[in-house]
Design an enzyme around this catalytic site. Structure first.
Site, PDB file in Angstrom:
ATOM      1  N   SER A  74       2.792   8.936  28.140  1.00  0.00           N
ATOM      2  CA  SER A  74       3.063   8.503  26.771  1.00  0.00           C
ATOM      3  C   SER A  74       4.549   8.577  26.476  1.00  0.00           C
ATOM      4  O   SER A  74       5.053   7.848  25.640  1.00  0.00           O
ATOM      5  CB  SER A  74       2.398   9.438  25.760  1.00  0.00           C
ATOM      6  OG  SER A  74       1.040   9.338  25.824  1.00  0.00           O
ATOM      7  N   HIS A  96      -0.726   2.243  29.674  1.00  0.00           N
ATOM      8  CA  HIS A  96      -0.836   3.249  28.617  1.00  0.00           C
ATOM      9  C   HIS A  96      -2.072   2.985  27.775  1.00  0.00           C
ATOM     10  O   HIS A  96      -2.099   2.063  26.960  1.00  0.00           O
ATOM     11  CB  HIS A  96       0.441   3.234  27.758  1.00  0.00           C
ATOM     12  CG  HIS A  96       0.478   4.315  26.734  1.00  0.00           C
ATOM     13  ND1 HIS A  96       0.717   4.095  25.408  1.00  0.00           N
ATOM     14  CD2 HIS A  96       0.280   5.652  26.856  1.00  0.00           C
ATOM     15  CE1 HIS A  96       0.668   5.247  24.753  1.00  0.00           C
ATOM     16  NE2 HIS A  96       0.411   6.196  25.610  1.00  0.00           N
ATOM     17  N   ASN A 148       3.177   3.915  19.645  1.00  0.00           N
ATOM     18  CA  ASN A 148       3.566   5.251  19.198  1.00  0.00           C
ATOM     19  C   ASN A 148       4.910   5.232  18.500  1.00  0.00           C
ATOM     20  O   ASN A 148       5.172   6.016  17.589  1.00  0.00           O
ATOM     21  CB  ASN A 148       3.588   6.232  20.375  1.00  0.00           C
ATOM     22  CG  ASN A 148       2.181   6.573  20.807  1.00  0.00           C
ATOM     23  OD1 ASN A 148       1.222   6.280  20.089  1.00  0.00           O
ATOM     24  ND2 ASN A 148       2.041   7.162  21.978  1.00  0.00           N
ATOM     25  N   GLU A 154      -1.178  -0.742  26.717  1.00  0.00           N
ATOM     26  CA  GLU A 154       0.196  -1.218  26.861  1.00  0.00           C
ATOM     27  C   GLU A 154       0.522  -1.268  28.358  1.00  0.00           C
ATOM     28  O   GLU A 154       0.326  -0.281  29.071  1.00  0.00           O
ATOM     29  CB  GLU A 154       1.155  -0.287  26.119  1.00  0.00           C
ATOM     30  CG  GLU A 154       1.033  -0.425  24.609  1.00  0.00           C
ATOM     31  CD  GLU A 154       1.892   0.571  23.836  1.00  0.00           C
ATOM     32  OE1 GLU A 154       2.419   0.200  22.777  1.00  0.00           O
ATOM     33  OE2 GLU A 154       2.017   1.727  24.276  1.00  0.00           O
TER      34      GLU A 154
HETATM   35  P1  NAI Z   1      -5.209  16.695  29.812  1.00  0.00           P
HETATM   36  O1  NAI Z   1      -4.452  17.976  29.758  1.00  0.00           O
HETATM   37  O2  NAI Z   1      -6.449  16.536  29.034  1.00  0.00           O
HETATM   38  O3  NAI Z   1      -5.575  16.400  31.339  1.00  0.00           O
HETATM   39  C1  NAI Z   1      -4.677  16.501  32.398  1.00  0.00           C
HETATM   40  C2  NAI Z   1      -5.472  16.812  33.671  1.00  0.00           C
HETATM   41  O4  NAI Z   1      -4.612  16.645  34.779  1.00  0.00           O
HETATM   42  C3  NAI Z   1      -6.024  18.233  33.719  1.00  0.00           C
HETATM   43  O5  NAI Z   1      -7.419  18.177  33.980  1.00  0.00           O
HETATM   44  C4  NAI Z   1      -5.268  18.851  34.884  1.00  0.00           C
HETATM   45  O6  NAI Z   1      -6.028  19.790  35.615  1.00  0.00           O
HETATM   46  C5  NAI Z   1      -4.945  17.640  35.720  1.00  0.00           C
HETATM   47  N1  NAI Z   1      -3.814  17.835  36.643  1.00  0.00           N
HETATM   48  C6  NAI Z   1      -2.639  18.427  36.399  1.00  0.00           C
HETATM   49  N2  NAI Z   1      -1.861  18.374  37.510  1.00  0.00           N
HETATM   50  C7  NAI Z   1      -2.562  17.745  38.462  1.00  0.00           C
HETATM   51  C8  NAI Z   1      -2.307  17.363  39.801  1.00  0.00           C
HETATM   52  N3  NAI Z   1      -1.157  17.647  40.384  1.00  0.00           N
HETATM   53  N4  NAI Z   1      -3.266  16.689  40.469  1.00  0.00           N
HETATM   54  C9  NAI Z   1      -4.445  16.398  39.888  1.00  0.00           C
HETATM   55  N5  NAI Z   1      -4.729  16.719  38.616  1.00  0.00           N
HETATM   56  C10 NAI Z   1      -3.813  17.389  37.906  1.00  0.00           C
HETATM   57  O7  NAI Z   1      -4.143  15.559  29.480  1.00  0.00           O
HETATM   58  P2  NAI Z   1      -4.361  14.141  28.781  1.00  0.00           P
HETATM   59  O8  NAI Z   1      -4.332  14.278  27.317  1.00  0.00           O
HETATM   60  O9  NAI Z   1      -5.510  13.469  29.415  1.00  0.00           O
HETATM   61  O10 NAI Z   1      -3.011  13.393  29.185  1.00  0.00           O
HETATM   62  C11 NAI Z   1      -2.802  12.920  30.489  1.00  0.00           C
HETATM   63  C12 NAI Z   1      -1.695  11.888  30.466  1.00  0.00           C
HETATM   64  O11 NAI Z   1      -2.053  10.834  29.590  1.00  0.00           O
HETATM   65  C13 NAI Z   1      -0.354  12.396  29.971  1.00  0.00           C
HETATM   66  O12 NAI Z   1       0.651  11.752  30.711  1.00  0.00           O
HETATM   67  C14 NAI Z   1      -0.315  11.942  28.513  1.00  0.00           C
HETATM   68  O13 NAI Z   1       1.005  11.719  28.068  1.00  0.00           O
HETATM   69  C15 NAI Z   1      -1.045  10.633  28.610  1.00  0.00           C
HETATM   70  N6  NAI Z   1      -1.684  10.188  27.380  1.00  0.00           N
HETATM   71  C16 NAI Z   1      -2.387  11.051  26.581  1.00  0.00           C
HETATM   72  C17 NAI Z   1      -3.015  10.590  25.423  1.00  0.00           C
HETATM   73  C18 NAI Z   1      -3.819  11.520  24.577  1.00  0.00           C
HETATM   74  O14 NAI Z   1      -4.134  11.149  23.427  1.00  0.00           O
HETATM   75  N7  NAI Z   1      -4.191  12.693  25.039  1.00  0.00           N
HETATM   76  C19 NAI Z   1      -2.920   9.167  25.014  1.00  0.00           C
HETATM   77  C20 NAI Z   1      -2.232   8.330  25.973  1.00  0.00           C
HETATM   78  C21 NAI Z   1      -1.627   8.843  27.080  1.00  0.00           C
END
Ligand code: NAI
Length: 678
Positions: free
Chosen positions: A445, A466, A516, A478
């Site tokens: 993001s 995105h 955003n 996006e």
């Molecule tokens: P989250 O914290 O819910 O999930 C991240 C996951 O990645 C966790 O399960 C973690 O164990 C795993 N992880 C971390 N390092 C790892 C690795 N080296 N190999 C494999 N798995 C690994 O995070 P979320 O919210 O899903 O965000 C993920 C991405 O999406 C971020 O880049 C965020 O900026 C982006 N994003 C988030 C949004 C949201 O509303 N939460 C919306 C749009 C994009």
């Protein structure tokens, strides 16, 4: 059978198959004189009318198509065959409805009335044919397609995941004037009919059978036979039960009043006149679009002159434009690998599986993947509603802690937490194992593509995909190009986005991309109003009154105040003074819905709101202004190709009031008010 073999079989089922009865059928004399329709008569004297619109892959009712249909109906009326089956000659589906392109060219009310008259008369003539008629529906059946089917004596739906019926006219600010409002309540009863017509929601083949919209729901292999037998046996047409008949008669006003109350909660009449018009046309005029006088709000003339119809038709056009940005010929995936099974990665994986793809899902431990698989199972259950289909979908979702799927994937999507060095390392490793033609995508993001791709051998390969949270509900994705990205990859990325039935919006790599970035100042402004003493409830009410699906304070609580604050820092810079109340809540660990308290207290997933103060126009403008200003600036900076695409992205990404036609269209029209008569 392997999962890919299963997929293969499903695909081949979707192709039209030769049918014994029609193989034996011979073209009706003179049938070659139609461009869009084919007539065949089988040995039993049944005419099979195949709609295969010339020069396009989708059947829509344009003027020439309708003229031919009327000629055919007149001819069959004179010839009196044993029966008539209407079906589609397209792989894509049955009929997509009226040709919306013709609506965009309407200059005068009379043009709109002529279009309605054409369909209304044609389908009345079809309904009056003195022999059994049947619509055999496979794939999508929308708007005029449903109205044609309703004018037939019988309807058979083919049990195929792609078969769906909908009357989406309300979403264009108009009404089903080709007999939909007249016939649907008589066939399925007013409750189910109004639900479909007032929301535009679709029903699948099985639900269509359940509510009585179709007489039968049959597997593809027997569809032609089922149609033939129905025509030959000519059973009594489906009659609705007594209660539905009462609701369509003496209880009409009670049903209409209840439905009106529900509509009022969702759509104010001044912004969305169409659902009210549908209700009144049904209640007072029995669905005859020519019965109300032209000034009546239930009339076509009134609706078509209202700015909402013009703007909603514009939004439909923008949606079509976004769809056209992803071309199947540019790229098609079979296997997807998602890294990070959290909120986003888990749901992205599930959505890909729903669209028939095989997905490997990676995280650091299997316990981290399990919740995503559970969430996916719930989603499949809700969307597929069939044990076998759910089982097939679950088979296509493969937990993969070792990341073995990377080597076989056509698309690799990274959705791990927002940590630059970890993402850099991950991509360097992933690139070494990935197929050379696989898309490498990040769901970041707030990080720059150029930074994430810094350790790649070929940084030109990295694109941003995105997605928005919640992924199953939000259509926009996006598609981000960094300064180093080779334009071929975002093109493929957009094709993939279409493949999973989302809407691609190409954007340039810049903080917050489009959505955003525009939401940022809008929310910060709302927080500052709060610091000035305006109640959260009043701010939210003002935004909703403008037409936003949710006010900015509720939105912040829903997204999570930690995420909002982090995004705010990226956008405004760490030096910007944070809003006071937001800071207090963050310090207290009150992060919104997920912790049970933020700006509001949350109970059972709902914010506990007190009464709002009176909303003034001034306040509404103060709330909306930063949104409009930022959208304009993003276009000027070239973050998106043009203002139309920005409008589309912001409507589908943030729910910006669709009746305005988008923020930039709204700003333009505010500067030059729309003239009501065209
Ligand atoms: P989250 O914290 O819910 O999930 C991240 C996951 O990645 C966790 O399960 C973690 O164990 C795993 N992880 C971390 N390092 C790892 C690795 N080296 N190999 C494999 N798995 C690994 O995070 P979320 O919210 O899903 O965000 C993920 C991405 O999406 C971020 O880049 C965020 O900026 C982006 N994003 C988030 C949004 C949201 O509303 N939460 C919306 C749009 C994009």
């Amino acid at each position: 059978m392997s999962t890919s073999a299963i997929v293969q079989e499903r695909r081949s089922e979707a192709q039209p198959r030769p049918d014994s009865s029609v193989a034996a059928a011979s073209p009706v004399a003179g049938s070659g004189s139609y461009r869009h329709w084919r007539l065949d008569k089988d040995a039993e004297g049944i005419v099979w009318l195949t709609f295969d619109k010339a020069g396009t892959s989708t059947n829509t009712f344009s003027k020439d198509v309708m003229e031919e249909l009327v000629a055919i109906i007149n001819r069959l009326g004179a010839e009196k065959p044993k029966g008539l089956v209407i079906r589609s000659g397209k792989e894509s589906g049955f009929i997509a409805g009226a040709d919306v392109e013709e609506f965009t060219q309407i200059e005068h009310v009379e043009d709109a009335l002529a279009i309605v008259r054409r369909g209304w008369d044609a389908f009345n003539a079809l309904a009056a044919l003195p022999f059994p008629t049947l619509a055999l529906v496979r794939g999508f059946c929308m708007g005029g397609g449903v109205e044609l089917a309703l004018a037939c004596r019988y309807r058979i739906a083919v049990d195929d995941p792609a078969t769906r019926f909908a009357l989406p006219e309300v979403m264009l600010g108009i009404l089903p004037g080709w007999g939909g409002v007249h016939r649907l309540p008589r066939i399925v009863g007013p409750s189910a009919a109004l639900d479909m017509m007032l929301t535009g929601r679709s029903v699948d083949a099985r639900r269509a059978k359940k509510i009585g919209l179709v007489d039968d729901c049959v597997p593809p292999r027997v569809m032609e036979n089922a149609a033939r037998i129905t025509i030959l046996e000519s059973p009594r047409p489906h009659a609705p039960p007594l209660l539905q008949r009462l609701q369509n008669g003496p209880l009409k006003s009670v049903v209409a009043a209840l439905a009106r109350k529900q509509v009022e909660r969702r759509a104010p009449r001044e912004h969305y006149p169409a659902p009210y018009a549908i209700l009144e046309l049904w209640q007072k005029y029995d669905g005859d679009p020519f019965a109300p006088p032209p000034h009546d709000p239930a009339s076509i003339a009134y609706l078509i002159q209202h700015p909402t119809a013009k703007n909603l038709i514009r939004v439909f056009g923008l949606q079509e434009r976004m769809k056209s940005l992803g071309k199947a010929s540019d790229f098609q995936a079979k296997r997807v690998h998602v890294i990070g099974a959290g909120t986003m990665g888990g749901d992205i994986a599930a959505v890909c599986v729903l669209r028939g793809l095989t997905v490997t899902l990676q995280d650091t431990a299997s316990e981290r993947i399990a919740p995503a698989v559970k969430r996916a199972a719930d989603l499949f259950g809700r969307r597929l509603r069939d044990k076998l289909r759910v089982r097939d979908a679950m088979d296509r979702l493969i937990p993969d802690v070792n990341g073995d799927g990377v080597a076989h994937a056509d698309v690799i999507i990274e959705a791990i937490f927002e940590n630059l060095p970890v993402k850099q390392e991950l991509f360097a490793k992933t690139e070494a194992r990935a197929k050379p033609d696989a898309i490498l995508a990040t769901n970041t993001s707030s990080l720059k593509l150029a930074d994430i791709g810094a350790k790649l051998k070929d940084p030109s390969r990295l694109v941003g995909l995105h997605f928005f949270n919640p992924v199953p509900q939000l259509q926009l994705v996006e598609v981000v190009s960094g300064s180093a990205t080779n334009p071929e990859w975002p093109k493929k990325g957009a094709a993939f986005v279409r493949q999973i039935d989302k809407l691609p919006l190409p954007v340039k790599d810049s903080p917050g991309f489009l959505v955003n970035r525009v939401l940022g100042p809008y929310m910060v402004n709302a927080f500052r109003l709060l610091d000035e003493g305006v109640k959260a409830e009043t701010i939210d009410k003002a935004a909703e009154q403008f037409g936003m699906p949710m006010g900015p304070i509720t939105l912040a609580d829903t997204v999570g105040l930690d995420i909002v604050a982090a995004a705010g820092k990226t956008l405004a810079g760490a030096a910007a003074v944070p809003p006071k109340r937001l800071e207090e809540l963050l310090k207290a660990g009150k992060l919104g819905k997920k912790t049970g308290e933020g700006f509001y207290r949350w109970e059972k997933g709902k914010p506990m709101k007190g009464p709002a103060d009176a909303v003034t126009d001034d306040l509404i403008q103060r709330i909306i202004e930063p949104y409009l200003a930022e959208a304009k600036e993003a276009v000027e900076e070239g973050i998106v190709a043009d203002a139309d695409l920005a409008d589309a992205g912001l409507i589908f990404g943030t729910g910006f009031a669709p009746f305005t036609g988008g923020p930039l269209n709204y700003a333009k029209e505010k500067a030059q008010p729309l003239s009501v008569s065209r």
